[in-house]
Design a protein around this motif. Structure first.
Motif, PDB file in Angstrom:
ATOM      1  N   GLU A  15     134.468 -29.275 -84.160  1.00  0.00           N
ATOM      2  CA  GLU A  15     135.092 -28.250 -84.996  1.00  0.00           C
ATOM      3  C   GLU A  15     136.551 -27.967 -84.641  1.00  0.00           C
ATOM      4  O   GLU A  15     137.337 -27.612 -85.506  1.00  0.00           O
ATOM      5  N   LYS A  45     130.332 -25.403 -85.691  1.00  0.00           N
ATOM      6  CA  LYS A  45     130.530 -25.107 -87.117  1.00  0.00           C
ATOM      7  C   LYS A  45     131.004 -26.313 -87.927  1.00  0.00           C
ATOM      8  O   LYS A  45     131.558 -26.155 -89.017  1.00  0.00           O
ATOM      9  N   GLU A  47     129.427 -28.578 -89.737  1.00  0.00           N
ATOM     10  CA  GLU A  47     128.845 -28.675 -91.083  1.00  0.00           C
ATOM     11  C   GLU A  47     129.514 -27.697 -92.039  1.00  0.00           C
ATOM     12  O   GLU A  47     129.889 -28.057 -93.160  1.00  0.00           O
ATOM     13  N   LYS A  48     129.678 -26.484 -91.617  1.00  0.00           N
ATOM     14  CA  LYS A  48     130.299 -25.446 -92.450  1.00  0.00           C
ATOM     15  C   LYS A  48     131.737 -25.825 -92.810  1.00  0.00           C
ATOM     16  O   LYS A  48     132.178 -25.636 -93.944  1.00  0.00           O
ATOM     17  N   LYS A  51     131.737 -28.801 -95.437  1.00  0.00           N
ATOM     18  CA  LYS A  51     131.282 -28.340 -96.748  1.00  0.00           C
ATOM     19  C   LYS A  51     132.257 -27.365 -97.401  1.00  0.00           C
ATOM     20  O   LYS A  51     132.254 -27.205 -98.617  1.00  0.00           O
ATOM     21  N   SER A  52     133.101 -26.731 -96.630  1.00  0.00           N
ATOM     22  CA  SER A  52     134.081 -25.808 -97.199  1.00  0.00           C
ATOM     23  C   SER A  52     135.156 -26.533 -98.011  1.00  0.00           C
ATOM     24  O   SER A  52     135.827 -25.919 -98.834  1.00  0.00           O
TER      25      SER A  52
END
Length: 64
Positions: A15, A45, A47-48, A51-52
């Motif tokens: 991240e 984080k 993945e988040k 995907k953002s």
């Protein structure tokens, strides 16, 4: 039409650098690309963050 370039990103708890990495690809002049993003069991984080971006050229996969 120009050739499709596939960029493979393997990530484990990356991240800290991930947003800059993805933005670097997006900012290139060459636009016919895809990112194949492989989340290698990250517990941060990552993945988040991926995907953002909401870009259909980014394909997200997660290791079991």
């Amino acid at each position: 039409m120009s050739e499709l370039v596939s960029i493979i990103i393997n990530c484990h708890n990356g991240e800290k650098f991930l947003r800059r990495c993805l933005q670097s690809v997006i900012n290139q002049n060459y636009k016919n690309w895809e990112i194949i993003f492989w989340n290698n069991k990250s517990s941060d984080k990552s993945e988040k963050i991926v995907k953002s971006f909401r870009d259909k050229r980014i394909k997200y996969f997660k290791s079991n």
